[in-house]
Design a protein around this motif. Structure first.
Motif, PDB file in Angstrom:
ATOM      1  N   UNK A 149       0.827  -1.202   0.000  1.00 50.17           N
ATOM      2  CA  UNK A 149       0.000   0.000   0.000  1.00 50.17           C
ATOM      3  C   UNK A 149       0.865   1.258   0.000  1.00 50.17           C
ATOM      4  N   UNK A 150       1.973   1.191   0.741  1.00 43.38           N
ATOM      5  CA  UNK A 150       2.870   2.347   0.824  1.00 43.38           C
ATOM      6  C   UNK A 150       3.477   2.677  -0.536  1.00 43.38           C
ATOM      7  N   UNK A 154      -1.782   4.681  -4.779  1.00 42.38           N
ATOM      8  CA  UNK A 154      -3.211   4.895  -5.005  1.00 42.38           C
ATOM      9  C   UNK A 154      -3.977   4.363  -3.805  1.00 42.38           C
ATOM     10  N   UNK A 155      -5.269   4.662  -3.760  1.00 37.66           N
ATOM     11  CA  UNK A 155      -6.094   4.198  -2.650  1.00 37.66           C
ATOM     12  C   UNK A 155      -6.433   2.722  -2.786  1.00 37.66           C
ATOM     13  N   UNK A 156      -6.664   2.045  -1.663  1.00 38.31           N
ATOM     14  CA  UNK A 156      -7.120   0.660  -1.691  1.00 38.31           C
ATOM     15  C   UNK A 156      -8.640   0.536  -1.850  1.00 38.31           C
ATOM     16  N   UNK A 157      -9.440   1.243  -1.060  1.00 36.41           N
ATOM     17  CA  UNK A 157     -10.886   1.042  -1.178  1.00 36.41           C
ATOM     18  C   UNK A 157     -11.499   1.862  -2.306  1.00 36.41           C
ATOM     19  N   UNK A 168     -11.493   0.493  -6.535  1.00 25.21           N
ATOM     20  CA  UNK A 168     -10.778  -0.294  -5.531  1.00 25.21           C
ATOM     21  C   UNK A 168      -9.549  -0.956  -6.147  1.00 25.21           C
ATOM     22  N   UNK A 169      -8.507  -1.068  -5.364  1.00 20.91           N
ATOM     23  CA  UNK A 169      -7.303  -1.779  -5.812  1.00 20.91           C
ATOM     24  C   UNK A 169      -7.602  -3.262  -5.939  1.00 20.91           C
ATOM     25  N   UNK A 170      -6.972  -3.898  -6.911  1.00 20.45           N
ATOM     26  CA  UNK A 170      -7.128  -5.338  -7.109  1.00 20.45           C
ATOM     27  C   UNK A 170      -5.865  -6.037  -6.618  1.00 20.45           C
ATOM     28  N   UNK A 171      -6.037  -6.889  -5.625  1.00 17.48           N
ATOM     29  CA  UNK A 171      -4.913  -7.561  -4.964  1.00 17.48           C
ATOM     30  C   UNK A 171      -5.015  -9.063  -5.204  1.00 17.48           C
ATOM     31  N   UNK A 172      -3.918  -9.659  -5.626  1.00 20.22           N
ATOM     32  CA  UNK A 172      -3.857 -11.087  -5.917  1.00 20.22           C
ATOM     33  C   UNK A 172      -2.796 -11.711  -5.002  1.00 20.22           C
ATOM     34  N   UNK A 253      -4.352  -8.080 -14.923  1.00 15.27           N
ATOM     35  CA  UNK A 253      -5.440  -7.195 -14.491  1.00 15.27           C
ATOM     36  C   UNK A 253      -5.274  -6.729 -13.048  1.00 15.27           C
ATOM     37  N   UNK A 254      -4.185  -7.137 -12.392  1.00 16.65           N
ATOM     38  CA  UNK A 254      -4.013  -6.844 -10.970  1.00 16.65           C
ATOM     39  C   UNK A 254      -3.163  -5.597 -10.729  1.00 16.65           C
ATOM     40  N   UNK A 255      -3.439  -4.946  -9.608  1.00 17.33           N
ATOM     41  CA  UNK A 255      -2.647  -3.784  -9.191  1.00 17.33           C
ATOM     42  C   UNK A 255      -1.533  -4.188  -8.236  1.00 17.33           C
ATOM     43  N   UNK A 256      -1.822  -5.176  -7.404  1.00 19.66           N
ATOM     44  CA  UNK A 256      -0.862  -5.614  -6.395  1.00 19.66           C
ATOM     45  C   UNK A 256      -0.861  -7.144  -6.363  1.00 19.66           C
TER      46      UNK A 256
END
Length: 378
Positions: A149-150, A154-157, A168-172, A253-256
Motif C-alpha cells: 500500500x505504501x 493509489x487508494x485501496x478502497x 478499488x485496488x485489485x490484490x492477488x 489485471x491486478x494492481x498488487x
C-alpha cells in the motif's frame, strides 16, 4: 540454582527480535527455571534490561549468561563459536535454517551442542502453539500488504466522491498458507478487491471464507496432496503449465500481487516471470515474501525495491524484525509453550524424550552427531 535458560542478544544484521520477553520470563520463572538475559538483548524490541530484571531475570554479559546454562534461547541460531563457555551438551532452541546453514549445524555437532531447530516443529494440532513459522508468517502477511500500500501510490478502497469514483485496488495473493491468509484478510480490511490461488485445493474454502475470489486451475490435477506437515509439495508439470496460463491472464489485471510460496529445503518456486511482470500496468506493485529463499518473482532482490517494466518489486527481508515487539512476543511464547509442554515438576527441568514426535522433529544434533532424519536424508 536449578535449570538455567540463557537468552542471547541477536547478532545477525537487521535482526531486532529477542527470544524472551518479560511475560515469558515470569512464566518460565514460575515453572522453576532461572532465566538469564544478555545485556541489551531486548533493545530492538523495545524491552529494557530493567524490564527483564523486574520480571525476575538475571541480566549480564554473554559469558555470565552462558555460564552453567542448560538451555539457550535465540531467534536466529548463533555460530557454535558464539556459545563458547557454555557447558558440554547445552541445548539450543532457535530458528537454525538447517538446510541453508548446514555447516553451522555440523559445527553444533562438533561442539557437542544439542540443537533444536524450532522451524522443524511438526505441523500437528499438539504443536500449534509452538510453531514459530506460523506465528512469524502471520505478521509477515499483514506487513506485506502495508508495504504494498505504501508503494502503490493509489487508494485501496473504492471511494465515491463528488468529483468522481476511485476504483478499488485489485490484490492477488499467491500461496495461501498462514502469511497468505493474513495478507488476504488485511487487504480486504483495507477495502481492496482480493483474489488468491494455491496448489492445494483445500484452500478454496479458506479463501472464500475471507471474502476473496479463488483462482484455480479446474481441469488439471494439481498435486497428489499436501506434503508432510501440511506443506505444499511440487506441482506436476502439466499443472504448472495450466497454472502459468491462468495466472498470466489474471495477473495482467491486478494492481498488487503478493507471493508467499515456499517449499522446505528447496529454493522458492518461481511463480512470476518477466513477461508476466511486463503485462501489468505501470505503477503496480509485487511483494515477494520468498525473496530471501531465492524468490517467487523473477528479478526480486531481498531487501530492495526493484522496478521492472514500470512495476515495483519489493523483495522482503527481515520482515518480522520490522515488527519486533509483536513478533518477539509471539516467538517467545512459542519457546515457552515448548518448554512448558515437557516440564517435569519432579525434577524442576524439562525432559525431552528421544521418542517424542515433537522432539524428534526439532532435534538436529545430539551427542556430537547430526541426528535429524530430514538432514540425513537431504
Amino acid at each position: 540454582m536449578g535449570f538455567k535458560i540463557a537468552v542471547l542478544k541477536e547478532t545477525a544484521g537487521g535482526e531486532r527480535r529477542v527470544a524472551a520477553v518479560p511475560e515469558t520470563v515470569k512464566k518460565l520463572s514460575a515453572l522453576g527455571a532461572t532465566v538469564a538475559v544478555e545485556q541489551g538483548a531486548g533493545a530492538g524490541a523495545t524491552v529494557s534490561d530493567e524490564a527483564y530484571r523486574e520480571a525476575g531475570a538475571e541480566v549480564g554479559d554473554r559469558a555470565a549468561v552462558l555460564k552453567d546454562a542448560d538451555l539457550v534461547f535465540a531467534v536466529q541460531g548463533p555460530d557454535a563459536a558464539d556459545l563458547a563457555g557454555a557447558k558440554d551438551g547445552v541445548m539450543l532452541a532457535a530458528a537454525l535454517d538447517p538446510f541453508g546453514n548446514r555447516d553451522r549445524i555440523d559445527g553444533y555437532a562438533s561442539a557437542d551442542i544439542d540443537a533444536l531447530a524450532m522451524e522443524f516443529m511438526p505441523r500437528i494440532t499438539r504443536a500449534q502453539s509452538m510453531d514459530i513459522l506460523s506465528s512469524q508468517s502471520n505478521l509477515n502477511g499483514y506487513k506485506a500488504v502495508l508495504d504494498a500500500a505504501h508503494h502503490y501510490g493509489r487508494a485501496f478502497p473504492m471511494m465515491m466522491t463528488a468529483a468522481g469514483t476511485v476504483s478499488a485496488a485489485r490484490v492477488f495473493v499467491m500461496g495461501v498458507g498462514v502469511a497468505g491468509l493474513q495478507a488476504i484478510a488485511t487487504a480486504k480490511r483495507l477495502g481492496a478487491q482480493v483474489s488468491a490461488t494455491d496448489v492445494r485445493s483445500a484452500t478454496k474454502e479458506q479463501i472464500k471464507s475471507l471474502g476473496a475470489k479463488p483462482i484455480f486451475v479446474e481441469s488439471v490435477e494439481g498435486i497428489e496432496g499436501e506434503g508432510s506437515g501440511g506443506y505444499a509439495t511440487e506441482m506436476s508439470e502439466e499443472y504448472k503449465k495450466a497454472q502459468a496460463e491462468l495466472v498470466s491472464d489474471h495477473i495482467a489485471k491486478q494492481d498488487i500481487v503478493i507471493t508467499t510460496a515456499l517449499i522446505p529445503g528447496r529454493a522458492a518456486p518461481r511463480l512470476i516471470n518477466d513477461a508476466q511482470i511486463a503485462s501489468m500496468r505501470a505503477g503496480s506493485v509485487i511483494v515477494d515474501l520468498a525473496a530471501e529463499q531465492g524468490g517467487n518473482v523473477e528479478g526480486a532482490v531481498a531487501g530492495e525495491a526493484v522496478e521492472r517494466h514500470g512495476v515495483t518489486i519489493l523483495g522482503a527481508k527481515d520482515m518480522a524484525s520490522t515488527m519486533a515487539a509483536d513478533t518477539s512476543a509471539l516467538f517467545a511464547r512459542n519457546l515457552y509453550n515448548f518448554v512448558n509442554a515437557f516440564w517435569a515438576d519432579d525434577t524442576d527441568a524439562p525432559v525431552f524424550p528421544d521418542d517424542d514426535e515433537l522432539v524428534k522433529g526439532v532435534r538436529v544434533t545430539k551427542d556430537g552427531k547430526v541426528v535429524s532424519e530430514r538432514l540425513l536424508a537431504d
